[in-house]
Design a protein around this motif. Sequence first.
Motif, PDB file in Angstrom:
ATOM      1  N   ASN A   1      10.994   9.071  -8.522  1.00 46.07           N
ATOM      2  CA  ASN A   1       9.844   9.606  -7.804  1.00 46.07           C
ATOM      3  C   ASN A   1       9.316   8.609  -6.787  1.00 46.07           C
ATOM      4  N   ARG A   2       9.272   7.348  -7.200  1.00 39.91           N
ATOM      5  CA  ARG A   2       8.787   6.316  -6.281  1.00 39.91           C
ATOM      6  C   ARG A   2       9.727   6.148  -5.101  1.00 39.91           C
ATOM      7  N   LYS A   3      11.043   6.260  -5.402  1.00 41.97           N
ATOM      8  CA  LYS A   3      12.044   6.133  -4.327  1.00 41.97           C
ATOM      9  C   LYS A   3      11.830   7.225  -3.304  1.00 41.97           C
ATOM     10  N   LYS A   4      11.568   8.419  -3.810  1.00 45.23           N
ATOM     11  CA  LYS A   4      11.375   9.563  -2.935  1.00 45.23           C
ATOM     12  C   LYS A   4      10.205   9.296  -1.998  1.00 45.23           C
ATOM     13  N   HIS A   5       9.118   8.767  -2.576  1.00 39.50           N
ATOM     14  CA  HIS A   5       7.941   8.499  -1.744  1.00 39.50           C
ATOM     15  C   HIS A   5       8.196   7.354  -0.794  1.00 39.50           C
ATOM     16  N   GLY A   6       9.021   6.446  -1.245  1.00 37.98           N
ATOM     17  CA  GLY A   6       9.338   5.299  -0.412  1.00 37.98           C
ATOM     18  C   GLY A   6       9.981   5.711   0.892  1.00 37.98           C
ATOM     19  N   LYS A   7      10.694   6.842   0.838  1.00 37.44           N
ATOM     20  CA  LYS A   7      11.368   7.303   2.042  1.00 37.44           C
ATOM     21  C   LYS A   7      10.398   8.002   2.981  1.00 37.44           C
ATOM     22  N   LYS A   8       9.265   8.372   2.444  1.00 39.09           N
ATOM     23  CA  LYS A   8       8.290   9.088   3.266  1.00 39.09           C
ATOM     24  C   LYS A   8       7.572   8.122   4.184  1.00 39.09           C
ATOM     25  N   THR A   9       7.396   8.480   5.401  1.00 38.67           N
ATOM     26  CA  THR A   9       6.608   7.627   6.285  1.00 38.67           C
ATOM     27  C   THR A   9       5.313   8.328   6.662  1.00 38.67           C
ATOM     28  N   ASP A  10       5.271   9.622   6.389  1.00 38.34           N
ATOM     29  CA  ASP A  10       4.048  10.365   6.729  1.00 38.34           C
ATOM     30  C   ASP A  10       3.018  10.180   5.631  1.00 38.34           C
ATOM     31  N   ASN A  11       2.481   8.991   5.582  1.00 32.86           N
ATOM     32  CA  ASN A  11       1.549   8.697   4.499  1.00 32.86           C
ATOM     33  C   ASN A  11       0.144   8.548   5.036  1.00 32.86           C
TER      34      ASN A  11
ATOM     35  N   GLY B   1     -20.694   6.851  -7.628  1.00 30.75           N
ATOM     36  CA  GLY B   1     -21.362   8.078  -7.206  1.00 30.75           C
ATOM     37  C   GLY B   1     -21.277   8.383  -5.718  1.00 30.75           C
ATOM     38  N   GLU B   2     -20.536   7.561  -4.984  1.00 27.44           N
ATOM     39  CA  GLU B   2     -20.432   7.778  -3.543  1.00 27.44           C
ATOM     40  C   GLU B   2     -19.441   8.888  -3.219  1.00 27.44           C
ATOM     41  N   LEU B   3     -19.671   9.552  -2.083  1.00 24.06           N
ATOM     42  CA  LEU B   3     -18.684  10.486  -1.560  1.00 24.06           C
ATOM     43  C   LEU B   3     -18.098   9.775  -0.345  1.00 24.06           C
ATOM     44  N   PHE B   4     -16.934   9.248  -0.536  1.00 23.76           N
ATOM     45  CA  PHE B   4     -16.343   8.345   0.446  1.00 23.76           C
ATOM     46  C   PHE B   4     -15.266   9.057   1.267  1.00 23.76           C
ATOM     47  N   GLY B   5     -15.398   9.004   2.569  1.00 24.74           N
ATOM     48  CA  GLY B   5     -14.402   9.620   3.453  1.00 24.74           C
ATOM     49  C   GLY B   5     -13.389   8.583   3.909  1.00 24.74           C
ATOM     50  N   PHE B   6     -12.143   8.898   3.708  1.00 26.87           N
ATOM     51  CA  PHE B   6     -11.071   7.969   4.064  1.00 26.87           C
ATOM     52  C   PHE B   6     -10.373   8.546   5.295  1.00 26.87           C
ATOM     53  N   VAL B   7     -10.614   7.906   6.426  1.00 22.89           N
ATOM     54  CA  VAL B   7     -10.172   8.481   7.692  1.00 22.89           C
ATOM     55  C   VAL B   7      -9.002   7.705   8.277  1.00 22.89           C
ATOM     56  N   GLY B   8      -8.076   8.420   8.811  1.00 30.13           N
ATOM     57  CA  GLY B   8      -6.948   7.764   9.470  1.00 30.13           C
ATOM     58  C   GLY B   8      -5.957   8.787   9.962  1.00 30.13           C
ATOM     59  N   ALA B   9      -5.192   8.392  10.952  1.00 36.34           N
ATOM     60  CA  ALA B   9      -4.184   9.305  11.490  1.00 36.34           C
ATOM     61  C   ALA B   9      -3.062   9.485  10.478  1.00 36.34           C
ATOM     62  N   ASN B  10      -2.174  10.430  10.710  1.00 41.76           N
ATOM     63  CA  ASN B  10      -1.004  10.597   9.831  1.00 41.76           C
ATOM     64  C   ASN B  10      -0.179   9.319   9.869  1.00 41.76           C
ATOM     65  N   GLY B  11       0.204   8.844   8.710  1.00 40.77           N
ATOM     66  CA  GLY B  11       1.012   7.624   8.645  1.00 40.77           C
ATOM     67  C   GLY B  11       0.176   6.355   8.629  1.00 40.77           C
ATOM     68  N   ALA B  12      -1.139   6.501   8.569  1.00 43.19           N
ATOM     69  CA  ALA B  12      -2.011   5.313   8.606  1.00 43.19           C
ATOM     70  C   ALA B  12      -1.983   4.548   7.278  1.00 43.19           C
TER      71      ALA B  12
ATOM     72  N   LYS C   1       5.683  -1.525   7.067  1.00 44.19           N
ATOM     73  CA  LYS C   1       4.531  -2.035   6.329  1.00 44.19           C
ATOM     74  C   LYS C   1       3.467  -0.941   6.276  1.00 44.19           C
ATOM     75  N   ALA C   2       3.358  -0.309   5.124  1.00 43.70           N
ATOM     76  CA  ALA C   2       2.425   0.821   4.992  1.00 43.70           C
ATOM     77  C   ALA C   2       0.991   0.348   4.833  1.00 43.70           C
ATOM     78  N   LEU C   3       0.795  -0.736   4.090  1.00 43.00           N
ATOM     79  CA  LEU C   3      -0.549  -1.281   3.893  1.00 43.00           C
ATOM     80  C   LEU C   3      -0.527  -2.772   4.182  1.00 43.00           C
ATOM     81  N   ASN C   4      -1.525  -3.208   4.952  1.00 41.46           N
ATOM     82  CA  ASN C   4      -1.541  -4.595   5.361  1.00 41.46           C
ATOM     83  C   ASN C   4      -2.894  -5.238   4.996  1.00 41.46           C
ATOM     84  N   ASN C   5      -2.912  -5.925   3.868  1.00 42.61           N
ATOM     85  CA  ASN C   5      -4.143  -6.606   3.419  1.00 42.61           C
ATOM     86  C   ASN C   5      -5.352  -5.688   3.407  1.00 42.61           C
ATOM     87  N   LEU C   6      -5.156  -4.510   2.898  1.00 38.12           N
ATOM     88  CA  LEU C   6      -6.235  -3.518   2.903  1.00 38.12           C
ATOM     89  C   LEU C   6      -7.274  -3.828   1.820  1.00 38.12           C
ATOM     90  N   SER C   7      -8.518  -3.892   2.242  1.00 44.83           N
ATOM     91  CA  SER C   7      -9.617  -4.094   1.284  1.00 44.83           C
ATOM     92  C   SER C   7     -10.646  -3.005   1.486  1.00 44.83           C
TER      93      SER C   7
END
Lengths: 311, 315
Positions: free
Chosen positions: A301-311, B27-38, B15-21
């Motif tokens: 399952n993780r591999k499958k997601h790994g291939k996804k770039t539309d995250n 109890g917050e309603l938090f909106g997580f905004v970003g383009a596709n692939g962000a 690199k999908a995530l880069n030092n994300l903090s």
Amino acid sequence: MLPITLKNAVLLKDMSIKAKKKNMAVSFFVLNIVIALFFLLFLLISNVSLANNESFDIQNFTYVFDGFIITISAIICIVVPLETGPAISNERERQTLDVLLTTNLSNFDIILGKYVSSVIYTLSIVVSILPFLTIVLLYGGITLLQLFAVLLSVLATAMYLSTFGIFFSSVVRKSSHAAAVNLAMVFIIVIGSMFLCLTTKLTFAIFNGRSYGSFTSGDWIYAVLYFNPATTVYDILDKTVGLSMGSGSSYKGMARILAEISDFDPSNFFIRYWWIVSYILQTAVGVFMLKNASRALYRVNRKKHGKKTDN
Amino acid sequence: MLEIQNLNKSFGTFKALNNLSLTVKDGELFGFVGANGAGKTTTMKICVGLERADSGSVIIDGNSVLSRRSLSVLRGKVGYVPDFFGVYADLTASEYLHFFAGTYNIWGKAADTLTDNLLELVNLSDKANTQVDSLSRGMKQKLCVARALVQNPKILFLDEPASGLDPKARHELKEILKNLSSMGKTIIISSHILPELIEMCSSIGIISHGEMKFNGSVEDALALSAGGEYIEITFSGDPGRALSLIRECPFVKTAEPTASGITLTAAGSDREYTELLRKLVTNDIPVATFAKKHENVENVFLNIMEGKTNVADNA
């Protein structure tokens, strides 16, 4: 109150879905019609023989029973891979596996639920043919104990092959691919193992310039047949009901065959009680497959997601 | 409730995530905004244990998601609605919820009561015996939200829940989420439809290329748009030397001709703008409209994502 063993949400859900499916009812109906016609035809021929004052051998029923069990085993070898192939991959295709993996269920719970549901499906096939088999009991030649021993061996075959099905279903992403791989795997286990024995023995014979039958080197290859459920069913069938094939050896089952084609001592425990050793080994393999299916569930399952770039 | 520190995740060379903090309070309603692939889905998947981070930490309610032992404890505290329905078409809405109740070891009458309550919460009581397959997209999404609430989680992750829904279904979903928020649930909702999040969220996080560009209250985010003020002037005839007159004013930062007239950015007061208008009119410039405008919220966020707006203090 549900028994603890049945308190598996995946098992209950799968059983509920399967029970609703029309194709399940249709396949059961077709199978039962075919079996009913088969037995009707046999009874008709027997009655005609009796009416014409021809001799009627009760042994014929046991041969019919043997042929019937072999046919049912063959059907199971086809049904089980097709049934278990989509078990996990279907969840993946439907995108429900991710959701399942975030619940309190462990990976093994999911695998076990899928496995037991497949076994129950196969069991229901076996149970549905029981009324026809009672005809054999009615005419004699087979005891109730023998009947159940043989049916249990068929069920054990289904249970063993299902573990391969579940494993490949968890490592192959597409249901259709998983079913195809499962069918190929069953073919390899049942037919391929025999072919492997034959070719290995022939290879040994060719390299040593001797004929196949007389040369005993390479007998160890027959050990792979322990993993072939067809040999187990044959062993039990021959030892309980008896098969017409073979020589007049005092041994039965695989011991009789191995006594003829190898140098093994048929009185050896491992040969004489082939079905016991076979079941122990097959159970070990089954547990191994299910454990690995459980591990593969998350990794694939993780591999499958790994291939996804539309995250 | 949720604290993410220096989270990194790569898929091969990507690199999908880069030092994300990121921090989300109880109890917050938090909106997580970003383009596709962000990196929104990846972040959420790490938070619910479906993905493993390369490095960094994710703490939910004092438990680390990255530790296997804590993860099993967190299963009961975290609800997740992925960016797809993930429903079983062959089950009825009620059976679907019963199944998920079973996954949390809730059986029998307790499961019946829970299912009824959840269906009522998402206004699907009348659809209890309807096949999931025949429910509309909006109803399926509401059912998924109900499913994520089966274990009464403290924190709820919803990945693009309004995607593909019609306005009515969106409104209903928004109301359900507001209701859940008022019940004290911490909700993290991702979307790329910003105005929608602005309306219902108390705080937002803006992510771009795996990096957190902004993390703060909606008010702070909106305050950023105040800097995006500009003046649009249109003319009924030849603007003549309007552009040079405008550029002479000391408070004008930029002035560019556009298809419809001139757009200028300035840091002046209303009085100075009045003076500018008077100057144009007394110089016989045929001014048709003179309007002070705020940059569109979408553009402000786009600028934040592209790094054109300085939000260093909030990120």
